[in-house]
Design a protein around this motif. Structure first.
Motif, PDB file in Angstrom:
ATOM      1  N   LEU A  27       7.554  26.035  20.615  1.00 29.69           N
ATOM      2  CA  LEU A  27       8.246  26.784  19.562  1.00 29.69           C
ATOM      3  C   LEU A  27       9.595  27.218  20.131  1.00 29.69           C
ATOM      4  CD1 LEU A  27       8.219  28.140  16.757  1.00 29.69           C
ATOM      5  CD2 LEU A  27       7.200  30.146  17.848  1.00 29.69           C
ATOM      6  N   GLU A  28      10.675  26.589  19.697  1.00 30.31           N
ATOM      7  CA  GLU A  28      12.007  26.889  20.250  1.00 30.31           C
ATOM      8  C   GLU A  28      12.791  27.855  19.372  1.00 30.31           C
ATOM      9  OE1 GLU A  28      14.188  23.453  21.486  1.00 30.31           O
ATOM     10  OE2 GLU A  28      12.594  22.777  22.825  1.00 30.31           O
ATOM     11  N   ASP A  29      12.375  27.983  18.132  1.00 31.14           N
ATOM     12  CA  ASP A  29      13.021  28.966  17.253  1.00 31.14           C
ATOM     13  C   ASP A  29      11.978  29.398  16.233  1.00 31.14           C
ATOM     14  OD1 ASP A  29      14.897  30.603  16.152  1.00 31.14           O
ATOM     15  OD2 ASP A  29      16.260  29.020  15.481  1.00 31.14           O
ATOM     16  N   GLY A  30      12.031  30.648  15.806  1.00 36.75           N
ATOM     17  CA  GLY A  30      11.041  31.141  14.851  1.00 36.75           C
ATOM     18  C   GLY A  30      10.042  32.058  15.524  1.00 36.75           C
ATOM     19  N   LEU A  37      15.095  32.163   7.179  1.00 36.36           N
ATOM     20  CA  LEU A  37      14.124  31.630   8.147  1.00 36.36           C
ATOM     21  C   LEU A  37      14.684  30.430   8.917  1.00 36.36           C
ATOM     22  CD1 LEU A  37      11.003  31.580   8.969  1.00 36.36           C
ATOM     23  CD2 LEU A  37      10.832  29.745   7.288  1.00 36.36           C
ATOM     24  N   GLN A  38      14.443  30.421  10.219  1.00 36.94           N
ATOM     25  CA  GLN A  38      14.790  29.271  11.055  1.00 36.94           C
ATOM     26  C   GLN A  38      13.607  29.040  11.987  1.00 36.94           C
ATOM     27  OE1 GLN A  38      17.615  27.446  11.036  1.00 36.94           O
ATOM     28  NE2 GLN A  38      18.838  28.708   9.659  1.00 36.94           N
ATOM     29  N   GLN A  89      13.679  25.624   7.361  1.00 39.77           N
ATOM     30  CA  GLN A  89      14.731  26.560   6.958  1.00 39.77           C
ATOM     31  C   GLN A  89      14.376  27.188   5.619  1.00 39.77           C
ATOM     32  OE1 GLN A  89      16.517  23.247   7.772  1.00 39.77           O
ATOM     33  NE2 GLN A  89      16.454  23.988   9.874  1.00 39.77           N
ATOM     34  N   GLY A  90      14.448  28.496   5.577  1.00 39.57           N
ATOM     35  CA  GLY A  90      14.205  29.200   4.325  1.00 39.57           C
ATOM     36  C   GLY A  90      15.515  29.657   3.733  1.00 39.57           C
ATOM     37  N   THR A  91      15.604  29.670   2.418  1.00 38.79           N
ATOM     38  CA  THR A  91      16.851  30.108   1.788  1.00 38.79           C
ATOM     39  C   THR A  91      16.566  30.589   0.365  1.00 38.79           C
ATOM     40  OG1 THR A  91      19.107  29.431   1.236  1.00 38.79           O
ATOM     41  CG2 THR A  91      17.404  27.794   0.892  1.00 38.79           C
ATOM     42  N   GLN A 140      19.755  19.369  -4.066  1.00 38.22           N
ATOM     43  CA  GLN A 140      20.901  20.171  -3.598  1.00 38.22           C
ATOM     44  C   GLN A 140      21.131  19.954  -2.108  1.00 38.22           C
ATOM     45  OE1 GLN A 140      22.963  22.139  -5.374  1.00 38.22           O
ATOM     46  NE2 GLN A 140      24.107  22.914  -3.617  1.00 38.22           N
ATOM     47  N   ARG A 182      22.758  16.594  -1.653  1.00 39.56           N
ATOM     48  CA  ARG A 182      24.155  16.626  -2.085  1.00 39.56           C
ATOM     49  C   ARG A 182      25.030  17.296  -1.032  1.00 39.56           C
ATOM     50  NH1 ARG A 182      22.537  17.674  -7.170  1.00 39.56           N
ATOM     51  NH2 ARG A 182      22.630  19.931  -6.904  1.00 39.56           N
ATOM     52  N   SER A 183      24.522  18.392  -0.448  1.00 36.40           N
ATOM     53  CA  SER A 183      25.331  19.165   0.507  1.00 36.40           C
ATOM     54  C   SER A 183      25.600  18.384   1.781  1.00 36.40           C
ATOM     55  CB  SER A 183      24.629  20.474   0.858  1.00 36.40           C
ATOM     56  OG  SER A 183      23.537  20.240   1.719  1.00 36.40           O
ATOM     57  N   LEU A 200      12.679  24.407   3.295  1.00 36.75           N
ATOM     58  CA  LEU A 200      12.906  22.991   3.599  1.00 36.75           C
ATOM     59  C   LEU A 200      12.252  22.688   4.936  1.00 36.75           C
ATOM     60  CD1 LEU A 200      14.473  20.315   2.882  1.00 36.75           C
ATOM     61  CD2 LEU A 200      16.229  21.141   4.465  1.00 36.75           C
ATOM     62  N   ARG A 243      11.848  19.747   7.749  1.00 38.99           N
ATOM     63  CA  ARG A 243      12.524  18.499   8.095  1.00 38.99           C
ATOM     64  C   ARG A 243      11.916  17.967   9.397  1.00 38.99           C
ATOM     65  NH1 ARG A 243      18.695  19.140   7.247  1.00 38.99           N
ATOM     66  NH2 ARG A 243      18.509  18.005   5.310  1.00 38.99           N
ATOM     67  N   PHE A 253      32.697  19.510   0.527  1.00 33.99           N
ATOM     68  CA  PHE A 253      31.586  20.106  -0.215  1.00 33.99           C
ATOM     69  C   PHE A 253      31.627  21.635  -0.199  1.00 33.99           C
ATOM     70  CE2 PHE A 253      27.219  21.515  -0.910  1.00 33.99           C
ATOM     71  CZ  PHE A 253      26.905  20.812  -2.067  1.00 33.99           C
ATOM     72  N   TYR A 254      31.987  22.192   0.958  1.00 34.51           N
ATOM     73  CA  TYR A 254      31.991  23.661   1.070  1.00 34.51           C
ATOM     74  C   TYR A 254      33.383  24.247   0.820  1.00 34.51           C
ATOM     75  CZ  TYR A 254      27.253  23.303   2.829  1.00 34.51           C
ATOM     76  OH  TYR A 254      25.914  23.051   2.940  1.00 34.51           O
ATOM     77  N   THR A 294      10.339  33.652  21.610  1.00 31.39           N
ATOM     78  CA  THR A 294      11.138  33.661  20.384  1.00 31.39           C
ATOM     79  C   THR A 294      11.042  34.987  19.623  1.00 31.39           C
ATOM     80  OG1 THR A 294       9.295  32.517  19.322  1.00 31.39           O
ATOM     81  CG2 THR A 294      11.136  31.156  20.027  1.00 31.39           C
ATOM     82  N   GLN A 312      23.705  27.870   4.558  1.00 32.35           N
ATOM     83  CA  GLN A 312      22.302  28.324   4.542  1.00 32.35           C
ATOM     84  C   GLN A 312      21.658  28.069   3.179  1.00 32.35           C
ATOM     85  OE1 GLN A 312      20.438  29.792   6.992  1.00 32.35           O
ATOM     86  NE2 GLN A 312      18.676  30.279   5.700  1.00 32.35           N
ATOM     87  N   TYR A 325      22.737  25.669   1.220  1.00 30.18           N
ATOM     88  CA  TYR A 325      23.074  24.266   0.935  1.00 30.18           C
ATOM     89  C   TYR A 325      24.093  24.153  -0.192  1.00 30.18           C
ATOM     90  CZ  TYR A 325      19.129  23.527   3.990  1.00 30.18           C
ATOM     91  OH  TYR A 325      18.288  23.563   5.082  1.00 30.18           O
TER      92      TYR A 325
END
Lengths: 202, 382
Positions: free
Chosen positions: A69-72, A85-86, A99-101, A113, A116-117, A172, A174, B56-57, B126, B193, B195
Motif C-alpha cells: 500500500l503506497e498511498d491511501g 481519495l487517493q 481516485q475518489g472525486t 468524462q 475526455r479529460s 475510479l 485503474r 482541456f483544462y 500511509t 481531481q 477530471y
C-alpha cells in the motif's frame, strides 16, 4: 567591467561564488538528493489478511494480501475524504490506483468524462464498456484496454445505490500491468472490485 | 551642520545601500547563472506540467490566472507600504517574486516534496503520512527553496540586501510569488481531481478557499524565515543574532507545519473550526513583532540620514521622530500638528528627502535641493 585578474575564474568573479554555490548546493540536494534517498528506502507497507481499505464516508474495499500500500489508508485510522481519495496498491508489474472525486451523474457518464479529460492518444485497443455489480450491490462500469505498453482496466462507480446515485461521490479504479502480467492478477483484481462497498449512511 | 551628524549620515548611506541601483544581468556573477538555471528549470517544469493540459483544462487555468492575478493587487499595495523604509528597487523585488513563483515551486519543491512525502509514507506508514507528511515536508522543502532566492539576491546585490528588514521585504515578495503560482497549481489540480467537470466552479471555489488562507500563508512564512536568515547572517554591524535568527526561521517552519497539518492537530473534532483562526491570530502577532524588531535598524538609518537636515532646520525634531518612528510616533505627530492630511504629506516628503540624500551619496544635488524645497513648502517655512 572586467573582473580583476586575481579574482577571475573562467570569466566569473570568484568573489561571487559564496551565495551562488550555497544556493546551487542546497537546490541540488533538494531536487536530486531527496529522490535518491527515497529510491534507496524500500516499501514495508504490505497488506495483511483482514486489512480493509478506507474509501471515505464509510466506504470500503478489501485489498489483495501481500500487495504494497503506497498511498491511501486502512480503516480504523483518522478517516479520509471520499472526494479526495487517493489509493495506490502495487505488486510486481501491476498497480491499482483508486481516485475518489465529486461528480454529478452516472458511473458511465463519469467514465466518459475521465476519458475526455485525458484524450486518447496512446496506441491501444479499448474493449467494450461492461457492467460490474459488486457484492454490496454497487453497479459500476468497466472497460479493459490492451496495448504495447501493457494491459489495463478502468472501472467507475458512484458510491451509492438507489436514488442517491446521482449526487454520490465517484470512484475510479485503474489497473495497469506490464505486458503479459494481467492474467496472473486477474482474480485478485476482480476480488478487489467486487469487494467495493458504499458507506452505511448511503 | 555638525561634523558628527554628517559622518553618521554617510555611514548610514554606506551601510544601508539605500539609493543604489539594482542590475540584474551580471554575466561575471555566479549567482546570476544559478538564478537563470533555477528559473529556466522552473519554466521547463511548468511547460511539462501544464503543457499537455492547457487545451482541456483551459477554463480552469484561465480562471485561476485571472482570479489570482487580481488577488495580487492588494498584496502588492500592502507590500509597497512596507517597503517604505528601504525602497528596494522594483527590479530586485520582481527578481525575488519570479524566483518565488517559478524556480522555488516548480524547479525545487515539486520533485523534493514528492520524494519527501513518499519517504514519510515508507518510514511511518500511509496512515501516519495522511495525517502528518504534508506538515513535515513543505515547511522544510518550500521554506528552503524560497529562501534560496534571498541568498541569490545577496549574491546579485550585496550592497542592497543588508538588513533584517531587507530580508523581511524580499522574503514577503518571494513568498507572494510562491503563493500565487501555487494557487494556480491548486486550481489546476482541483480541476484535474474532478477530471475537468465544472472547471470554472472549481477555480472560484479554490480562489475563495486559498485566497482567504493566503492572508497567513507563504508571504508571511517567508517574511519571517528570511528575516531570521538575515539575523543569522548579520550583514550589518550589530545586526547578527544567531539564536534570534534561528528562532525566527523555526517559527516560520512551525507556522507552516501547523497550517499544513491542521487536520492532524485538531484531531478532526470541533477544534478544527477554531484552530485556523487561532493559528492565524498567533501568526499575525508574531509577524508584527518580527517586523517591528527588524525595522529598528532602518529607523536608526533614517534618523542618521536626516540628522544634518535637522541641524539645518529643514526637518524639525518632531517630524524626524515621526518619519523614523512607528505608528505611535506618527500618531503623536498627527496630534501635534492637529492635521492628519498635512502630517501624512510631511512624513512622505521627509521620506522622499531621505531617499534623495541616499541616492546622491550625501551630496547636494538638484534632486536633493528639490526635496528640501518641497519639505519647506509643506512646512510653510520656504
Amino acid at each position: 567591467m572586467r573582473v580583476p585578474v586575481e579574482h577571475r575564474w573562467l570569466g566569473l568573479d570568484r568573489r561571487t561564488f559564496g551565495p551562488g554555490l550555497v544556493a546551487l548546493a542546497v537546490a541540488l540536494v533538494l531536487i536530486y538528493g531527496l529522490p535518491a534517498l527515497d529510491a534507496a528506502i524500500p516499501w514495508h507497507n504490505e497488506i495483511r489478511a483482514g486489512d480493509v481499505l478506507d474509501l471515505g464516508d464509510g466506504a470500503t474495499a478489501v485489498p489483495p494480501v501481500g500487495w504494497q500500500l503506497e498511498d491511501g489508508t486502512l480503516t480504523g485510522g483518522a478517516g479520509t475524504g471520499a472526494t479526495s481519495l487517493q489509493v495506490l496498491l502495487v505488486t510486481g508489474g501491476t498497480t491499482i490506483g483508486m481516485q475518489g472525486t465529486a461528480f454529478r451523474g452516472t458511473a458511465r457518464a463519469f467514465l466518459d468524462q475521465v476519458r475526455r479529460s485525458e484524450g486518447d492518444n496512446a496506441p491501444a485497443v479499448d474493449g467494450e464498456v461492461g457492467t460490474l455489480t459488486t457484492d454490496a450491490g454497487l453497479v459500476g462500469v468497466v472497460r479493459s484496454t490492451t496495448g504495447p505498453g501493457g494491459d489495463g482496466v478502468e472501472a467507475a462507480f458512484k458510491m451509492a445505490t438507489g436514488t442517491a446515485v446521482d449526487a454520490a461521490p465517484a470512484l475510479l479504479v485503474r489497473v495497469r500491468s506490464a505486458p503479459g502480467q494481467f492474467e496472473r492478477q486477474r482474480d485478485k483484481v476482480t476480488a478487489l472490485l467486487r469487494s467495493i462497498a458504499p458507506g452505511t449512511t448511503r | 551642520m555638525t561634523a558628527p551628524a554628517k559622518a553618521a549620515q554617510l555611514a548610514a548611506i554606506e551601510q544601508s545601500g539605500w539609493g543604489r541601483p539594482f542590475r540584474f544581468v551580471q554575466p561575471h556573477n555566479l549567482a546570476f547563472w544559478v538564478y537563470l538555471l533555477g528559473v529556466g528549470g522552473g519554466v521547463l517544469a511548468v511547460l511539462r506540467y501544464f503543457g499537455p493540459a492547457v487545451g482541456f483544462y483551459g477554463p480552469a487555468l484561465t480562471g485561476g490566472v485571472l482570479l489570482f492575478g487580481l488577488y495580487l493587487v492588494p498584496w502588492l499595495l500592502l507590500l509597497r507600504h512596507h517597503n517604505r523604509f528601504t525602497s528596494q528597487p522594483a527590479g530586485l523585488l520582481a527578481t525575488a517574486f519570479a524566483w518565488g513563483g517559478i524556480a522555488a515551486p516548480f524547479w525545487i519543491a515539486l520533485p523534493a516534496n514528492d520524494a519527501l512525502l513518499r519517504i514519510w509514507s515508507k518510514v511511518g506508514g500511509t496512515s501516519f503520512a495522511a495525517d502528518w507528511a504534508a506538515g513535515l515536508t513543505a515547511p522544510v522543502d518550500e521554506e528552503l527553496a524560497k529562501a534560496l532566492g534571498l541568498v541569490l539576491l545577496i549574491g546579485l546585490a550585496p550592497r542592497l540586501v543588508r538588513s533584517a528588514y531587507d530580508g523581511f521585504v524580499i522574503g514577503a515578495f518571494t513568498g507572494l510569488g510562491f503563493q500565487v503560482f501555487e494557487d494556480v497549481l491548486y486550481v489546476y489540480n482541483g480541476a484535474a481531481q474532478t477530471y475537468g467537470a465544472d472547471q470554472v466552479g472549481t477555480a472560484v471555489q479554490m480562489f475563495l478557499v486559498r485566497g482567504a488562507a493566503g492572508v497567513v500563508s507563504h508571504a508571511l512564512f517567508s517574511a519571517i524565515f528570511c528575516t531570521g536568515l538575515m539575523w543569522v547572517l548579520g550583514r550589518v554591524p550589530g545586526d547578527r543574532d544567531v539564536p534570534r535568527g534561528v528562532l525566527a526561521m523555526l517559527t516560520a517552519m512551525v507556522f507552516h507545519f501547523a497550517w499544513d497539518d491542521m487536520t492532524g492537530l485538531s484531531g478532526g473534532g470541533a477544534l478544527a473550526v477554531v484552530l485556523p483562526f487561532l493559528i492565524a491570530a498567533v501568526e499575525l502577532v508574531v509577524l508584527f513583532a518580527v517586523l517591528r524588531r527588524a525595522a529598528r535598524q532602518e529607523r536608526a538609518w533614517t534618523r542618521d540620514l536626516l540628522g544634518p537636515e535637522v541641524d539645518a532646520g529643514v526637518v524639525d525634531p518632531a517630524l524626524l521622530d515621526a518619519v523614523s518612528g512607528l505608528r505611535k510616533q506618527r500618531r503623536a505627530y498627527r496630534r501635534h500638528l492637529r492635521a492628519r492630511r498635512r502630517s501624512r504629506h510631511l512624513v512622505e516628503a521627509a521620506r522622499d528627502l531621505a531617499h534623495e540624500i541616499a541616492r546622491a551619496d550625501g551630496n547636494d544635488t538638484p534632486e536633493v535641493e528639490h526635496a528640501r524645497s518641497e519639505l519647506r513648502r509643506l512646512r510653510g517655512t520656504g
